[in-house]
Design a protein around this motif. Structure first.
Motif, PDB file in Angstrom:
ATOM      1  N   THR A  80       0.835  -1.203   0.000  1.00  0.00           N
ATOM      2  CA  THR A  80       0.000   0.000   0.000  1.00  0.00           C
ATOM      3  C   THR A  80       0.866   1.247   0.000  1.00  0.00           C
ATOM      4  N   ARG A  81       1.901   1.234   0.839  1.00  0.00           N
ATOM      5  CA  ARG A  81       2.828   2.371   0.871  1.00  0.00           C
ATOM      6  C   ARG A  81       3.567   2.513  -0.457  1.00  0.00           C
ATOM      7  N   ALA A 125      -0.875   7.557   6.993  1.00  0.00           N
ATOM      8  CA  ALA A 125      -1.635   6.601   7.801  1.00  0.00           C
ATOM      9  C   ALA A 125      -0.899   5.290   8.010  1.00  0.00           C
ATOM     10  N   THR A 126       0.084   5.009   7.188  1.00  0.00           N
ATOM     11  CA  THR A 126       0.819   3.742   7.300  1.00  0.00           C
ATOM     12  C   THR A 126       2.288   3.949   7.663  1.00  0.00           C
ATOM     13  N   GLY A 127       2.670   5.189   7.976  1.00  0.00           N
ATOM     14  CA  GLY A 127       4.073   5.499   8.253  1.00  0.00           C
ATOM     15  C   GLY A 127       4.453   5.300   9.706  1.00  0.00           C
ATOM     16  N   SER A 128       5.661   5.740  10.041  1.00  0.00           N
ATOM     17  CA  SER A 128       6.204   5.518  11.381  1.00  0.00           C
ATOM     18  C   SER A 128       5.413   6.255  12.454  1.00  0.00           C
ATOM     19  N   VAL A 129       4.843   7.421  12.103  1.00  0.00           N
ATOM     20  CA  VAL A 129       4.065   8.175  13.078  1.00  0.00           C
ATOM     21  C   VAL A 129       2.825   7.396  13.505  1.00  0.00           C
ATOM     22  N   ALA A 130       2.239   6.670  12.564  1.00  0.00           N
ATOM     23  CA  ALA A 130       1.023   5.900  12.841  1.00  0.00           C
ATOM     24  C   ALA A 130       1.315   4.455  13.226  1.00  0.00           C
ATOM     25  N   ARG A 131       2.588   4.110  13.360  1.00  0.00           N
ATOM     26  CA  ARG A 131       2.945   2.725  13.672  1.00  0.00           C
ATOM     27  C   ARG A 131       2.334   2.317  15.013  1.00  0.00           C
ATOM     28  N   GLY A 132       1.803   1.136  15.072  1.00  0.00           N
ATOM     29  CA  GLY A 132       1.141   0.675  16.282  1.00  0.00           C
ATOM     30  C   GLY A 132      -0.366   0.840  16.203  1.00  0.00           C
ATOM     31  N   LEU A 133      -0.838   1.743  15.327  1.00  0.00           N
ATOM     32  CA  LEU A 133      -2.268   1.910  15.125  1.00  0.00           C
ATOM     33  C   LEU A 133      -2.737   0.932  14.051  1.00  0.00           C
ATOM     34  N   PRO A 134      -3.947   0.398  14.181  1.00  0.00           N
ATOM     35  CA  PRO A 134      -4.431  -0.532  13.150  1.00  0.00           C
ATOM     36  C   PRO A 134      -4.664   0.188  11.825  1.00  0.00           C
TER      37      PRO A 134
END
Length: 202
Positions: A80-81, A125-134
């Protein structure tokens, strides 16, 4: 069958069931292969009989069918990324080529901006900032279809512009070549993204 060939068969079965970026797939399979081999080695050092050590390690570590869903989720996010990054990089290049050869088109510019904004949003939404979030289950399909639309739209738009252009043929040729390359790269990545999304458990 000895433990090590069994480990290779386990890794090969897992690899065959996964789809997505080759580099990420190889890393995941290598990590699982090494982890399973380490588990077998630990049981062997404890004096367990060789004939049962592989089966016990697999029960603890997981079969290929058990490991595949989590691996495929990671591969789908990676694809996706990749698709979003491809759109974010390719569409502005094509728009710039169009502007150079034919002048700015409000419709093309609007479509390009929407595609880039969606791609950048997906990357965030799929990067390091959002890592850990579904990651929302619909996001890979949004990225895939955005890439598909962008890739498909590039070629007929370029053809239409070329047929009506008063620009010099070298500029038209340059813009057309860039459009064809962008179509191939974006459409191919989007196609893989759709396949990954279909394979990812809800």
């Amino acid at each position: 069958m000895s433990a090590m060939p069994s480990v290779e068969a386990h890794a090969a079965e897992l690899a065959a069931s996964l789809h997505g970026p080759e580099k990420v797939r190889t890393r995941l399979v290598d990590e699982i292969r090494e982890g399973l081999a380490d588990t077998i080695a630990a049981h062997t050092r404890e004096g367990e009989p060789p004939e049962g050590v592989f089966e016990r390690a697999v029960r603890e570590f997981g079969t290929p069918a058990e490991l595949a869903p989590s691996c495929q989720r990671e591969l789908t996010v990676a694809q996706t990324r990749r698709t979003s990054l491809t759109v974010a990089l390719a569409v502005p290049v094509v728009l710039a080529a169009w502007s150079l050869a034919w002048g700015a088109s409000a419709v093309a510019l609007a479509v390009g901006i929407v595609g880039v904004v969606l791609a950048l949003g997906t990357l965030a939404a799929t990067g390091s900032v959002a890592r850990g979030l579904p990651v929302p289950g619909w996001l890979p399909l949004v990225a895939a279809w955005s890439g598909t639309i962008a890739g498909v739209a590039v070629v007929p738009t370029t053809l239409a512009l070329a047929l009506t252009s008063a620009a010099s043929w070298p500029l038209v040729l340059l813009a057309s070549v860039l459009a064809v390359v962008a179509h191939g790269v974006v459409a191919g990545s989007a196609r893989t993204c759709r396949r990954c999304a279909r394979l990812t458990p809800a």
